[in-house]
Design an enzyme around this catalytic site. Structure first.
Site, PDB file in Angstrom:
ATOM      1  CB  SER A  84      -0.939   0.014   1.214  1.00  0.00           C
ATOM      2  OG  SER A  84      -0.196   0.011   2.428  1.00  0.00           O
TER       3      SER A  84
ATOM      4  CB  SER B 267      17.394  -8.174   3.816  1.00  0.00           C
ATOM      5  OG  SER B 267      18.204  -8.001   4.948  1.00  0.00           O
TER       6      SER B 267
ATOM      7  CE1 TYR C 157      13.575  -2.328   9.295  1.00  0.00           C
ATOM      8  CE2 TYR C 157      15.937  -1.960   9.081  1.00  0.00           C
ATOM      9  CZ  TYR C 157      14.692  -2.129   8.510  1.00  0.00           C
ATOM     10  OH  TYR C 157      14.570  -2.128   7.137  1.00  0.00           O
TER      11      TYR C 157
ATOM     12  CE  LYS D 263      13.736  -5.520   7.075  1.00  0.00           C
ATOM     13  NZ  LYS D 263      12.747  -6.064   6.105  1.00  0.00           N
TER      14      LYS D 263
END
Length: 265
Positions: free
Chosen positions: A12, A128, A142, A146
């Site tokens: 989106s 990633s 975060y 990843k």
């Protein structure tokens, strides 16, 4: 070029939106997902999917199979960012970060892989980050999410090789997307006597680099190339050269450079 059936999460906005639109313009049948209702766009059919909910994913996959009979490409793009000191991260913040960025990928693959194994072909592209190969201060969970995607993808690529399923990683550097404005900020860190000042200085640098980053169309174009490539590279880095090359420097040099760059004194 043969039209492919493509499912992309987080479509989106940002990377997902540009990639979904570009793939659709190239003649592919594209399904995009968003965690809340979103209008279809440029022949991209939007589905409401919470990547942390296996039931939500299963319903979407079943709908696509019912309408198209197959899924050729899965692009795991959905993700969030939570900024703050690792020490002060709440259990809710850690769970939200890992459940979306890592377990969301796991959940999507778990539902789509049986379809691809049955067809004995498919392609999975996991988004990633440069932060997934180099830990970024105050973006620690975060980066951890990843890094987890990286390790998972490396192992998965080996396991599904006999079924002619390709697994690819894409590692973006700094890009100018809505990710910056949607980042969650740790209030505990912002108000902390020890971490607060350093955190705000680093966050300001991070946001500046992102807002001056590359346009997401460049990443979308790179993903589109992977989609149509018969034997795509396992790892694709997209971003400023200094970020792409950073991981190849000695660890001591990387740590020093990151302390200087992010004003960690």
């Amino acid at each position: 070029m043969q039209s492919q059936i493509i499912l992309i999460t987080g479509a989106s906005s940002g990377f997902g939106k540009f990639t979904a639109q570009m793939l659709s313009e190239q003649g592919h049948i594209v399904y995009g997902t968003s965690w809340k209702a979103s209008e279809n766009m440029n022949n991209v059919k939007m589905l409401v999917v919470d990547v942390t909910s296996p039931l939500s994913i299963r319903q979407a996959v079943e709908q696509i199979i019912s309408e198209q009979g197959r899924i050729d490409v899965l692009i795991n793009n959905a993700g969030i960012g939570i900024s703050g000191a690792l020490e002060l991260a709440t259990e809710d913040e850690v769970n939200k970060q890992m459940n979306t960025n890592f377990f969301g990928v796991v959940n999507m693959c778990r539902e789509v892989l049986p379809v691809m194994r049955k067809a004995r072909k498919g392609k999975i592209i996991n988004i990633s980050s440069i932060g997934g190969v180099t830990g970024i201060p105050y973006q620690g969970f975060y980066s951890a999410s990843k890094f987890a995607v990286e390790g998972y993808s490396e192992a998965l690529a080996l396991e599904v090789h006999p079924f002619n399923i390709k697994v690819c990683l894409v590692e973006p550097g700094d890009f100018n997307t809505g990710f910056t404005d949607n980042r969650n900020i740790s209030e505990l860190t912002r108000l902390d006597a020890d971490y607060g000042e350093s955190f705000l200085k680093s966050l300001k640098i991070i946001e500046k680099e992102e807002r001056n980053g590359w346009h997401p169309r460049k990443l979308a174009a790179a993903i589109c190339k992977i989609v149509v490539c018969k034997n795509p590279p396992f790892r694709t880095k997209v971003g400023p050269l200094v970020q792409v090359l950073l991981r190849w420097l000695p660890d001591a040099v990387i740590q020093y450079a990151l302390r200087i760059f992010y004003a960690i004194k």
